[in-house]
Design an enzyme around this catalytic site. Structure first.
Site, PDB file in Angstrom:
ATOM      1  N   GLY A 159      67.477  61.086   6.827  1.00 12.83           N
ATOM      2  CA  GLY A 159      68.111  61.262   8.136  1.00 12.83           C
ATOM      3  C   GLY A 159      69.012  60.103   8.512  1.00 12.83           C
ATOM      4  O   GLY A 159      69.327  59.904   9.683  1.00 12.83           O
ATOM      5  N   ASP A 200      77.880  61.797  12.096  1.00 15.29           N
ATOM      6  CA  ASP A 200      77.567  60.898  10.986  1.00 15.29           C
ATOM      7  C   ASP A 200      78.819  60.255  10.412  1.00 15.29           C
ATOM      8  O   ASP A 200      78.866  59.050  10.156  1.00 15.29           O
ATOM      9  CB  ASP A 200      76.829  61.657   9.880  1.00 15.29           C
ATOM     10  CG  ASP A 200      75.591  62.350  10.409  1.00 15.29           C
ATOM     11  OD1 ASP A 200      75.197  62.082  11.553  1.00 15.29           O
ATOM     12  OD2 ASP A 200      75.017  63.171   9.663  1.00 15.29           O
ATOM     13  N   SER A 242      78.081  58.162 -11.142  1.00 14.80           N
ATOM     14  CA  SER A 242      77.113  57.860 -10.082  1.00 14.80           C
ATOM     15  C   SER A 242      75.952  57.093 -10.696  1.00 14.80           C
ATOM     16  O   SER A 242      75.211  57.626 -11.526  1.00 14.80           O
ATOM     17  CB  SER A 242      76.615  59.165  -9.456  1.00 14.80           C
ATOM     18  OG  SER A 242      75.387  58.934  -8.795  1.00 14.80           O
TER      19      SER A 242
HETATM   20  C1  GLA Z   1      72.822  65.768  10.954  1.00 13.32           C
HETATM   21  C2  GLA Z   1      74.267  66.218  11.107  1.00 13.32           C
HETATM   22  C3  GLA Z   1      74.893  65.674  12.390  1.00 13.32           C
HETATM   23  C4  GLA Z   1      74.005  65.937  13.605  1.00 13.32           C
HETATM   24  C5  GLA Z   1      72.554  65.542  13.301  1.00 13.32           C
HETATM   25  C6  GLA Z   1      71.629  65.923  14.411  1.00 13.32           C
HETATM   26  O1  GLA Z   1      72.774  64.389  10.753  1.00 13.32           O
HETATM   27  O2  GLA Z   1      75.040  65.815  10.020  1.00 13.32           O
HETATM   28  O3  GLA Z   1      76.170  66.207  12.584  1.00 13.32           O
HETATM   29  O4  GLA Z   1      74.090  67.262  14.011  1.00 13.32           O
HETATM   30  O5  GLA Z   1      72.076  66.106  12.107  1.00 13.32           O
HETATM   31  O6  GLA Z   1      71.935  65.238  15.564  1.00 13.32           O
END
Ligand code: GLA
Length: 381
Positions: free
Chosen positions: A121, A169, A66
């Site tokens: 996020g 995601d 990595s």
């Molecule tokens: C994180 C999780 C997703 C989703 C979001 C909130 O990104 O990995 O699965 O729950 O939070 O929407």
């Protein structure tokens, strides 16, 4: 992130023959914490991702480097070979989840790096999982479809990282398409691409740079609250399979039987379902004012009912309102990270300038700014 640097490192460690794969991070316009409740999400892949050079090595050992962690790891493909390094658990988990489904893979050599900000996020971890799930599926000719690849990434989080995440995601990272958001029904996995080109507006992320160290246990706790509320409702209304199937009236009926906290969490989820549908409707009509109002509605819910915001995110949200930004809200799991903002082009410069100055004056550093470019999903380069 410099692709040439990844290639050079691979050559130095393992030789000159390799394939290159990439998978992106994601944004989510609306529909937060709805995926594990069988609701809708509305994400798109972004122009930031993980890049990996990979070559099969004909052994049963994975050898991985990595670049971002400046760290090397070797592991075998059996359950007891779980590596200690956190970053390597994602690779190990993907391998294990593939094998658990009855497929056989062998060892490989790999070097990877990324430019998805970690803990912001934007799903840097899903980008890693999707990169390797996609690459191994192709290199070993496994024939796994992309939905299952997404589940392999999701179950890597559940079983090897300890986050009981939903599917959004990994789905976004695998199915992303340039210029398009995707509305996914997480109960049925039906989805639709929505061309997204809000003329006269920009979508920008402001990163608080706050990272909550207990984010994964707090996330899992939110999920438990939802499941508990749902179980109480389902006992009276068997047609309710997921919390997103429930109405506010049903929730109110079981209010005496659940904790005040669970009630608030569930109210948020039920409200959020309608907001996603309203946003899709409004987008169809080019009505960005309504889109923006729903985004503010989500922020309020995530802050006051779901309680996954923080002081810094709330402050950025207030600044957005002050600056006339059309819509703004905390994005992703919460507990730090970014706000996503839909802002008119002519207000953009002033918003960014004001946010930087005021945030800096209050918290001692500027938020980071990322313009959003909706891009393609996992692929071989
Ligand atoms: C994180 C999780 C997703 C989703 C979001 C909130 O990104 O990995 O699965 O729950 O939070 O929407």
């Amino acid at each position: 992130m410099d692709l040439q640097a990844i290639k050079n490192k691979f050559s130095a460690l393992f030789g000159d023959e390799f394939s290159v794969y990439t998978s992106p991070g994601r944004v989510n316009l609306i529909g937060e914490h709805t995926d594990y409740n069988g609701g809708f999400v509305f994400p798109g892949a972004i122009d930031k991702g993980i890049f990996a050079c990979i070559r099969l090595n004909g052994t049963k050992t994975v050898r991985a480097y990595s670049i971002d962690n400046e760290d090397y790891c070797e592991f075998g493909l059996n359950e007891e070979d779980l590596p200690e390094q956190h970053w390597a658990k994602y690779l190990f988990g993907v391998c294990r989840e593939i094998e658990k489904r009855g497929y056989t893979i062998g060892g490989f050599d790999t070097v990877f790096a990324g430019n998805v900000p970690i803990g912001a996020g934007m799903s840097s971890s899903a980008a890693v999982e999707s990169t390797y799930a996609y690459a191994l599926n192709e290199l070993f000719n496994l024939g796994i479809d992309k939905f299952e690849l997404a589940r392999i990434g999701q179950m890597t989080e559940h079983h090897y990282v300890g986050v009981k995440c939903g599917i959004m995601d990994q789905f976004a990272s695998l199915f992303g398409k340039a210029g398009n958001l995707m509305r996914l029904n997480c109960a049925t996995m039906e989805f639709e691409y929505f061309p997204f080109d809000p003329k006269g507006y920009k979508v920008v992320l402001l990163d608080t740079l706050v990272k909550h160290s207990l984010a994964s246990s707090a996330y899992n706790k939110r999920r438990e609250s939802c499941e508990n509320a749902c179980a109480h409702i389902a006992a009276k209304y068997p047609e309710v399979k997921y919390l997103s199937d429930a109405t506010q009236d049903m929730l109110d009926e079981v209010r005496p039987d659940i904790s005040g906290e669970d009630y608030l969490r569930a109210s948020y989820v039920i409200g959020e379902k309608q907001r996603v549908l309203d946003v899709c409707d409004a987008l169809g009509k080019g009505d960005y004012e309504t889109v923006g109002k729903c985004m503010y509605g989500t922020h309020f819910g995530m802050s006051k009912l779901y309680e996954v915001s923080c002081e810094e995110l709330d402050y950025l949200n207030d600044l957005a309102k002050e600056c006339g930004v059309t819509g703004s809200r905390v994005m992703g799991g919460g507990f730090g990270g970014c706000t996503i903002n839909l802002v008119k082009e002519d207000l953009y410069d002033n918003f960014i300038k004001t946010a930087k100055e005021k945030f800096n004056a209050k918290f001692g550093h500027e938020p980071k700014v990322y313009d959003v470019v909706i891009s393609d999903g996992a692929r071989r380069l």
